[in-house]
Motif scaffolding. Sequence first.
Motif, PDB file in Angstrom:
ATOM      1  N   TYR A   1      20.587  -4.367 -10.166  1.00  0.00           N
ATOM      2  CA  TYR A   1      21.821  -4.841  -9.546  1.00  0.00           C
ATOM      3  C   TYR A   1      22.815  -3.704  -9.348  1.00  0.00           C
ATOM      4  CZ  TYR A   1      26.162  -7.357  -8.762  1.00  0.00           C
ATOM      5  OH  TYR A   1      27.349  -7.785  -8.228  1.00  0.00           O
ATOM      6  N   LEU A   2      23.058  -2.942 -10.398  1.00  0.00           N
ATOM      7  CA  LEU A   2      24.051  -1.875 -10.330  1.00  0.00           C
ATOM      8  C   LEU A   2      23.608  -0.737  -9.424  1.00  0.00           C
ATOM      9  CD1 LEU A   2      25.054  -1.910 -14.092  1.00  0.00           C
ATOM     10  CD2 LEU A   2      26.491  -2.644 -12.159  1.00  0.00           C
ATOM     11  N   THR A   3      22.341  -0.388  -9.467  1.00  0.00           N
ATOM     12  CA  THR A   3      21.814   0.649  -8.581  1.00  0.00           C
ATOM     13  C   THR A   3      21.959   0.204  -7.129  1.00  0.00           C
ATOM     14  OG1 THR A   3      20.251   1.405 -10.265  1.00  0.00           O
ATOM     15  CG2 THR A   3      19.777   2.040  -7.999  1.00  0.00           C
ATOM     16  N   GLY A   4      21.687  -1.066  -6.881  1.00  0.00           N
ATOM     17  CA  GLY A   4      21.838  -1.608  -5.537  1.00  0.00           C
ATOM     18  C   GLY A   4      23.267  -1.582  -5.022  1.00  0.00           C
ATOM     19  N   HIS A   5      24.209  -1.507  -5.944  1.00  0.00           N
ATOM     20  CA  HIS A   5      25.621  -1.421  -5.564  1.00  0.00           C
ATOM     21  C   HIS A   5      26.161   0.013  -5.622  1.00  0.00           C
ATOM     22  CE1 HIS A   5      25.436  -5.773  -5.824  1.00  0.00           C
ATOM     23  NE2 HIS A   5      26.565  -5.773  -5.136  1.00  0.00           N
ATOM     24  N   GLY A   6      25.250   0.978  -5.704  1.00  0.00           N
ATOM     25  CA  GLY A   6      25.640   2.377  -5.574  1.00  0.00           C
ATOM     26  C   GLY A   6      25.946   3.137  -6.847  1.00  0.00           C
ATOM     27  N   TYR A   7      25.692   2.538  -7.997  1.00  0.00           N
ATOM     28  CA  TYR A   7      25.954   3.230  -9.259  1.00  0.00           C
ATOM     29  C   TYR A   7      24.711   3.967  -9.735  1.00  0.00           C
ATOM     30  CZ  TYR A   7      30.098   0.311  -9.462  1.00  0.00           C
ATOM     31  OH  TYR A   7      31.289  -0.303  -9.165  1.00  0.00           O
TER      32      TYR A   7
ATOM     33  N   VAL B   1      23.099  -1.096 -22.126  1.00  0.00           N
ATOM     34  CA  VAL B   1      22.471  -1.084 -23.444  1.00  0.00           C
ATOM     35  C   VAL B   1      22.084  -2.510 -23.822  1.00  0.00           C
ATOM     36  CG1 VAL B   1      22.698  -0.374 -25.846  1.00  0.00           C
ATOM     37  CG2 VAL B   1      24.061   0.766 -24.076  1.00  0.00           C
ATOM     38  N   ASP B   2      20.777  -2.736 -23.994  1.00  0.00           N
ATOM     39  CA  ASP B   2      20.280  -4.045 -24.411  1.00  0.00           C
ATOM     40  C   ASP B   2      18.871  -3.866 -24.942  1.00  0.00           C
ATOM     41  OD1 ASP B   2      19.379  -6.883 -24.405  1.00  0.00           O
ATOM     42  OD2 ASP B   2      21.260  -7.178 -23.321  1.00  0.00           O
ATOM     43  N   ASP B   3      18.519  -4.658 -25.948  1.00  0.00           N
ATOM     44  CA  ASP B   3      17.172  -4.563 -26.494  1.00  0.00           C
ATOM     45  C   ASP B   3      16.183  -5.446 -25.742  1.00  0.00           C
ATOM     46  OD1 ASP B   3      18.547  -6.764 -27.571  1.00  0.00           O
ATOM     47  OD2 ASP B   3      17.292  -6.813 -29.358  1.00  0.00           O
ATOM     48  N   ASP B   4      16.643  -6.188 -24.746  1.00  0.00           N
ATOM     49  CA  ASP B   4      15.784  -7.037 -23.923  1.00  0.00           C
ATOM     50  C   ASP B   4      15.448  -6.286 -22.629  1.00  0.00           C
ATOM     51  OD1 ASP B   4      14.759  -8.886 -22.066  1.00  0.00           O
ATOM     52  OD2 ASP B   4      15.930 -10.534 -22.919  1.00  0.00           O
ATOM     53  N   PRO B   5      14.177  -5.906 -22.446  1.00  0.00           N
ATOM     54  CA  PRO B   5      13.802  -5.129 -21.256  1.00  0.00           C
ATOM     55  C   PRO B   5      14.118  -5.838 -19.936  1.00  0.00           C
ATOM     56  CG  PRO B   5      11.979  -5.209 -22.829  1.00  0.00           C
ATOM     57  CD  PRO B   5      13.041  -6.128 -23.333  1.00  0.00           C
ATOM     58  N   GLU B   6      14.028  -7.155 -19.920  1.00  0.00           N
ATOM     59  CA  GLU B   6      14.329  -7.899 -18.694  1.00  0.00           C
ATOM     60  C   GLU B   6      15.811  -7.796 -18.322  1.00  0.00           C
ATOM     61  OE1 GLU B   6      14.086 -12.433 -17.043  1.00  0.00           O
ATOM     62  OE2 GLU B   6      12.502 -11.754 -18.391  1.00  0.00           O
ATOM     63  N   VAL B   7      16.672  -7.868 -19.319  1.00  0.00           N
ATOM     64  CA  VAL B   7      18.113  -7.718 -19.072  1.00  0.00           C
ATOM     65  C   VAL B   7      18.401  -6.305 -18.557  1.00  0.00           C
ATOM     66  CG1 VAL B   7      20.400  -7.657 -20.153  1.00  0.00           C
ATOM     67  CG2 VAL B   7      18.797  -9.489 -20.737  1.00  0.00           C
ATOM     68  N   LEU B   8      17.800  -5.302 -19.194  1.00  0.00           N
ATOM     69  CA  LEU B   8      17.990  -3.918 -18.740  1.00  0.00           C
ATOM     70  C   LEU B   8      17.565  -3.754 -17.284  1.00  0.00           C
ATOM     71  CD1 LEU B   8      16.780  -1.588 -21.646  1.00  0.00           C
ATOM     72  CD2 LEU B   8      19.106  -1.948 -20.855  1.00  0.00           C
ATOM     73  N   ARG B   9      16.391  -4.258 -16.973  1.00  0.00           N
ATOM     74  CA  ARG B   9      15.843  -4.118 -15.616  1.00  0.00           C
ATOM     75  C   ARG B   9      16.730  -4.829 -14.577  1.00  0.00           C
ATOM     76  NH1 ARG B   9      11.199  -5.064 -16.982  1.00  0.00           N
ATOM     77  NH2 ARG B   9      11.184  -7.332 -16.852  1.00  0.00           N
ATOM     78  N   THR B  10      17.155  -6.050 -14.904  1.00  0.00           N
ATOM     79  CA  THR B  10      17.990  -6.818 -13.985  1.00  0.00           C
ATOM     80  C   THR B  10      19.321  -6.126 -13.714  1.00  0.00           C
ATOM     81  OG1 THR B  10      16.972  -8.889 -14.711  1.00  0.00           O
ATOM     82  CG2 THR B  10      19.108  -9.052 -13.614  1.00  0.00           C
ATOM     83  N   LEU B  11      20.001  -5.694 -14.779  1.00  0.00           N
ATOM     84  CA  LEU B  11      21.286  -5.019 -14.606  1.00  0.00           C
ATOM     85  C   LEU B  11      21.118  -3.675 -13.900  1.00  0.00           C
ATOM     86  CD1 LEU B  11      23.012  -5.885 -17.988  1.00  0.00           C
ATOM     87  CD2 LEU B  11      23.665  -6.695 -15.713  1.00  0.00           C
TER      88      LEU B  11
END
Length: 97
Positions: free
Chosen positions: A24-30, A11-21
Amino acid sequence: MDEHVLTILVVDDDPEVLRTLEEYLTGHGYRVVTATNGVEAFLQVWRQRPRAVILDLFMPRLGGLGALDRIRRMDASIVVVIISGVENAVEMVKEAG
């Protein structure tokens, strides 16, 4: 959907932060779901039942603390990690409380 894949809500109102996280998390299997404000966050918790939430402290529509309170009341077992791009965020919260 694989029932063994853990869901994390970001949860973040910054689209760049959302995209980055999310990347990263999808790449680690979540499995990642997102929200851009506290109201959306609460609805996503209700719909998706994530195991963890990464929650921006300062955002529109309910805000991080309001969302945290509602998430805790709904399911206290959800792990919540609070983040903020605001310097001195911890001090601001302590002063407000």
